[in-house]
Design a protein around this motif. Structure first.
Motif, PDB file in Angstrom:
ATOM      1  N   GLU A   1      -8.007   3.418   0.990  1.00 24.12           N
ATOM      2  CA  GLU A   1      -6.901   4.323   0.702  1.00 24.12           C
ATOM      3  C   GLU A   1      -5.661   3.445   0.730  1.00 24.12           C
ATOM      4  OE1 GLU A   1      -6.986   7.767   3.278  1.00 24.12           O
ATOM      5  OE2 GLU A   1      -8.633   8.551   2.071  1.00 24.12           O
TER       6      GLU A   1
ATOM      7  N   VAL B   1      -1.844   3.340   0.700  1.00 23.03           N
ATOM      8  CA  VAL B   1      -0.700   4.229   0.951  1.00 23.03           C
ATOM      9  C   VAL B   1       0.585   3.448   0.699  1.00 23.03           C
ATOM     10  CG1 VAL B   1       0.571   5.483   2.757  1.00 23.03           C
ATOM     11  CG2 VAL B   1      -1.922   5.724   2.583  1.00 23.03           C
TER      12      VAL B   1
ATOM     13  N   ARG C   1       4.732   3.846   1.150  1.00 21.52           N
ATOM     14  CA  ARG C   1       5.749   4.680   1.800  1.00 21.52           C
ATOM     15  C   ARG C   1       7.145   4.251   1.372  1.00 21.52           C
ATOM     16  NH1 ARG C   1       3.133   7.338   6.017  1.00 21.52           N
ATOM     17  NH2 ARG C   1       1.145   6.391   6.580  1.00 21.52           N
TER      18      ARG C   1
ATOM     19  N   THR D   1       7.715   8.925   7.456  1.00 21.32           N
ATOM     20  CA  THR D   1       7.326  10.262   7.929  1.00 21.32           C
ATOM     21  C   THR D   1       5.835  10.212   8.263  1.00 21.32           C
ATOM     22  OG1 THR D   1       7.483  12.638   7.461  1.00 21.32           O
ATOM     23  CG2 THR D   1       6.786  11.233   5.640  1.00 21.32           C
ATOM     24  N   GLY D   2       5.245  11.342   8.580  1.00 17.74           N
ATOM     25  CA  GLY D   2       3.798  11.443   8.761  1.00 17.74           C
ATOM     26  C   GLY D   2       3.250  10.512   9.819  1.00 17.74           C
ATOM     27  N   SER D   3       2.096   9.893   9.507  1.00 11.74           N
ATOM     28  CA  SER D   3       1.405   9.077  10.516  1.00 11.74           C
ATOM     29  C   SER D   3       2.197   7.825  10.875  1.00 11.74           C
ATOM     30  CB  SER D   3       0.003   8.696  10.032  1.00 11.74           C
ATOM     31  OG  SER D   3       0.069   7.726   9.014  1.00 11.74           O
ATOM     32  N   PHE D   4       3.060   7.357   9.942  1.00 12.23           N
ATOM     33  CA  PHE D   4       3.874   6.155  10.219  1.00 12.23           C
ATOM     34  C   PHE D   4       4.835   6.423  11.377  1.00 12.23           C
ATOM     35  CE2 PHE D   4       7.684   3.570   9.511  1.00 12.23           C
ATOM     36  CZ  PHE D   4       7.134   2.297   9.475  1.00 12.23           C
TER      37      PHE D   4
ATOM     38  N   TYR E   1      -6.073   1.646   4.332  1.00 16.22           N
ATOM     39  CA  TYR E   1      -6.981   2.334   5.263  1.00 16.22           C
ATOM     40  C   TYR E   1      -8.392   2.228   4.695  1.00 16.22           C
ATOM     41  CZ  TYR E   1      -2.787   4.387   7.297  1.00 16.22           C
ATOM     42  OH  TYR E   1      -1.570   4.553   7.905  1.00 16.22           O
TER      43      TYR E   1
ATOM     44  N   ASP F   1       6.037   9.447  -0.080  1.00 15.89           N
ATOM     45  CA  ASP F   1       4.904   8.522   0.054  1.00 15.89           C
ATOM     46  C   ASP F   1       3.753   9.033  -0.793  1.00 15.89           C
ATOM     47  OD1 ASP F   1       3.651  10.539   1.608  1.00 15.89           O
ATOM     48  OD2 ASP F   1       4.361   9.675   3.482  1.00 15.89           O
ATOM     49  N   PHE F   2       2.745   8.203  -0.964  1.00 16.20           N
ATOM     50  CA  PHE F   2       1.554   8.643  -1.694  1.00 16.20           C
ATOM     51  C   PHE F   2       0.368   7.771  -1.322  1.00 16.20           C
ATOM     52  CE2 PHE F   2       3.715   5.685  -4.664  1.00 16.20           C
ATOM     53  CZ  PHE F   2       2.685   4.807  -4.994  1.00 16.20           C
ATOM     54  N   LYS F   3      -0.815   8.297  -1.646  1.00 21.56           N
ATOM     55  CA  LYS F   3      -2.064   7.558  -1.437  1.00 21.56           C
ATOM     56  C   LYS F   3      -2.790   7.448  -2.772  1.00 21.56           C
ATOM     57  CE  LYS F   3      -5.796   9.439  -0.932  1.00 21.56           C
ATOM     58  NZ  LYS F   3      -6.968   9.686  -1.816  1.00 21.56           N
TER      59      LYS F   3
ATOM     60  N   ASP G   1      -1.639  16.995  -2.960  1.00 24.71           N
ATOM     61  CA  ASP G   1      -2.553  16.700  -1.841  1.00 24.71           C
ATOM     62  C   ASP G   1      -2.371  15.257  -1.386  1.00 24.71           C
ATOM     63  OD1 ASP G   1      -3.783  19.176  -2.019  1.00 24.71           O
ATOM     64  OD2 ASP G   1      -5.802  18.403  -2.378  1.00 24.71           O
ATOM     65  N   THR G   2      -2.004  14.383  -2.323  1.00 23.13           N
ATOM     66  CA  THR G   2      -2.012  12.930  -2.052  1.00 23.13           C
ATOM     67  C   THR G   2      -0.614  12.295  -2.099  1.00 23.13           C
ATOM     68  OG1 THR G   2      -2.411  12.411  -4.386  1.00 23.13           O
ATOM     69  CG2 THR G   2      -4.363  12.713  -2.999  1.00 23.13           C
ATOM     70  N   CYS G   3       0.416  13.137  -2.239  1.00 21.52           N
ATOM     71  CA  CYS G   3       1.803  12.633  -2.251  1.00 21.52           C
ATOM     72  C   CYS G   3       2.628  13.488  -1.296  1.00 21.52           C
ATOM     73  CB  CYS G   3       2.476  12.868  -3.611  1.00 21.52           C
ATOM     74  SG  CYS G   3       1.779  12.015  -4.969  1.00 21.52           S
ATOM     75  N   ARG G   4       3.699  12.931  -0.780  1.00 19.75           N
ATOM     76  CA  ARG G   4       4.709  13.789  -0.140  1.00 19.75           C
ATOM     77  C   ARG G   4       5.907  13.853  -1.085  1.00 19.75           C
ATOM     78  NH1 ARG G   4       2.947  11.511   4.945  1.00 19.75           N
ATOM     79  NH2 ARG G   4       2.025  13.173   6.195  1.00 19.75           N
TER      80      ARG G   4
ATOM     81  N   ARG H   1      -0.667  21.451   6.110  1.00 20.74           N
ATOM     82  CA  ARG H   1      -0.920  20.677   7.338  1.00 20.74           C
ATOM     83  C   ARG H   1      -0.106  21.236   8.506  1.00 20.74           C
ATOM     84  NH1 ARG H   1       0.280  16.152   3.766  1.00 20.74           N
ATOM     85  NH2 ARG H   1      -1.647  15.198   3.009  1.00 20.74           N
TER      86      ARG H   1
HETATM   87  P1  TMP Z   1       0.008   9.832   6.389  1.00 19.84           P
HETATM   88  O1  TMP Z   1       1.465   9.792   6.730  1.00 19.84           O
HETATM   89  O2  TMP Z   1      -0.710  11.008   6.997  1.00 19.84           O
HETATM   90  O3  TMP Z   1      -0.678   8.532   6.697  1.00 19.84           O
HETATM   91  O4  TMP Z   1      -0.103  10.030   4.811  1.00 19.84           O
HETATM   92  C1  TMP Z   1       0.504   9.162   3.898  1.00 19.84           C
HETATM   93  C2  TMP Z   1       0.290   9.673   2.481  1.00 19.84           C
HETATM   94  O5  TMP Z   1      -1.068   9.570   2.118  1.00 19.84           O
HETATM   95  C3  TMP Z   1       0.662  11.147   2.294  1.00 19.84           C
HETATM   96  O6  TMP Z   1       1.282  11.282   1.019  1.00 19.84           O
HETATM   97  C4  TMP Z   1      -0.644  11.878   2.291  1.00 19.84           C
HETATM   98  C5  TMP Z   1      -1.610  10.850   1.763  1.00 19.84           C
HETATM   99  N1  TMP Z   1      -2.936  10.937   2.368  1.00 19.84           N
HETATM  100  C6  TMP Z   1      -4.029  11.292   1.588  1.00 19.84           C
HETATM  101  O7  TMP Z   1      -3.898  11.539   0.396  1.00 19.84           O
HETATM  102  N2  TMP Z   1      -5.261  11.320   2.173  1.00 19.84           N
HETATM  103  C7  TMP Z   1      -5.461  11.061   3.492  1.00 19.84           C
HETATM  104  O8  TMP Z   1      -6.613  11.111   3.962  1.00 19.84           O
HETATM  105  C8  TMP Z   1      -4.324  10.693   4.299  1.00 19.84           C
HETATM  106  C9  TMP Z   1      -4.472  10.375   5.753  1.00 19.84           C
HETATM  107  C10 TMP Z   1      -3.081  10.647   3.691  1.00 19.84           C
END
Ligand code: TMP
Length: 238
Positions: A90, A92, A94, A98-101, A120, A174-176, A196-199, A215
């Motif tokens: 994955e 990512v 940023r 925000t988020g997990s960071f 990841y 951010d995005f994944k 689902d995969t971007c903020r 979430r």
């Molecule tokens: P995070 O801040 O939770 O690490 O997420 C960073 C970005 O990645 C956010 O835009 C959501 C995306 N993401 C996914 O698409 N799939 C995932 O499993 C995770 C953990 C994050």
């Protein structure tokens, strides 16, 4: 082209073979998950919204010269894509903290980043651990050359997506993304680009127009995804 055997079943989509060996059919599901699948809900209309959003974005990226796996939409919830061997990473990017960071490093929410790229390891049993370049190459997940290409292509993708979202009043926070390798060894952007995969933060109100509403249980996922699709359609129709 008819749908064949199920080859992958994920949290938000399924992949099927087709009569064409190099082509897969993706089915976007009406399912939302959080906490690595611990929370799961059926949401009528989510599959259609994500299929349409990712299709519009991938079409736009192709027009902008960013190669990706998307071929075409074949139904409201289904699309054809080029078959690739997925790299289990994955990736990512940023732009804003925000988020997990923020959680992991106690960073200040909203800090503008350079941007930052993180890897990841896609492995549910291990809970997708974060890795650096050396982990990726030592574990032979990708070569050093592929790691360099992944970083360069993800930065370029960010440079293309940021102005698109800015045009529709959203900040790409951010995005994944995920990459695969074609039979000829070429790295190719795959998977999906959706809320689902971007903020995505509204530039006027600061509100999230992405999966964070699910979430954090702060809003209606379908309503905000409809808003993102409507804005994208308007911008890309011009
Ligand atoms: P995070 O801040 O939770 O690490 O997420 C960073 C970005 O990645 C956010 O835009 C959501 C995306 N993401 C996914 O698409 N799939 C995932 O499993 C995770 C953990 C994050």
């Amino acid at each position: 082209m008819s749908k064949g055997q199920l080859v992958y079943s994920g949290k938000a989509k399924e992949l099927y073979t087709t009569s064409e060996p190099g082509v897969l059919q993706v089915v976007y599901l009406d399912q939302a998950t959080a906490l690595n699948g611990l929370r799961k809900d059926q949401m009528s209309g989510k599959g259609q919204l994500n299929n349409q959003i990712t299709s519009l974005i991938f079409k736009y990226l192709s027009e902008q010269g960013i190669a990706n796996h998307f071929i075409k939409e074949v139904s409201p919830t289904e699309q054809l894509v080029t078959k690739v061997a997925m790299i289990p990473l994955e990736v990512v990017l940023r732009n804003v903290a925000t988020g997990s960071f923020v959680k992991k490093f106690n960073a200040v929410e909203g800090t503008v980043l350079n941007p930052l790229i993180e890897f990841y390891y896609k492995n549910d049993a291990l809970d997708d651990p974060m890795m650096n370049d050396a982990h990726v190459t030592v574990l032979k997940i990708a070569t050093a050359e592929q790691v360099a290409q992944i970083k360069a292509q993800t930065l370029e993708l960010n440079q293309t997506l940021m102005p698109l979202f800015e045009k529709i009043g959203l900040t790409l926070v951010d995005f994944k993304v995920e990459y695969g390798v074609t039979p000829s060894g070429e790295l190719l952007l795959a998977d999906e680009i959706t809320p689902d995969t971007c903020r995505l933060w509204d530039r006027e109100t600061g509100k999230s127009l992405d999966k964070d509403v699910y979430r954090k249980e702060t809003g209606d996922l379908i309503g905000v995804y409809q808003e993102v699709l409507a804005r994208l359609k308007q911008a890309l129709a011009q």
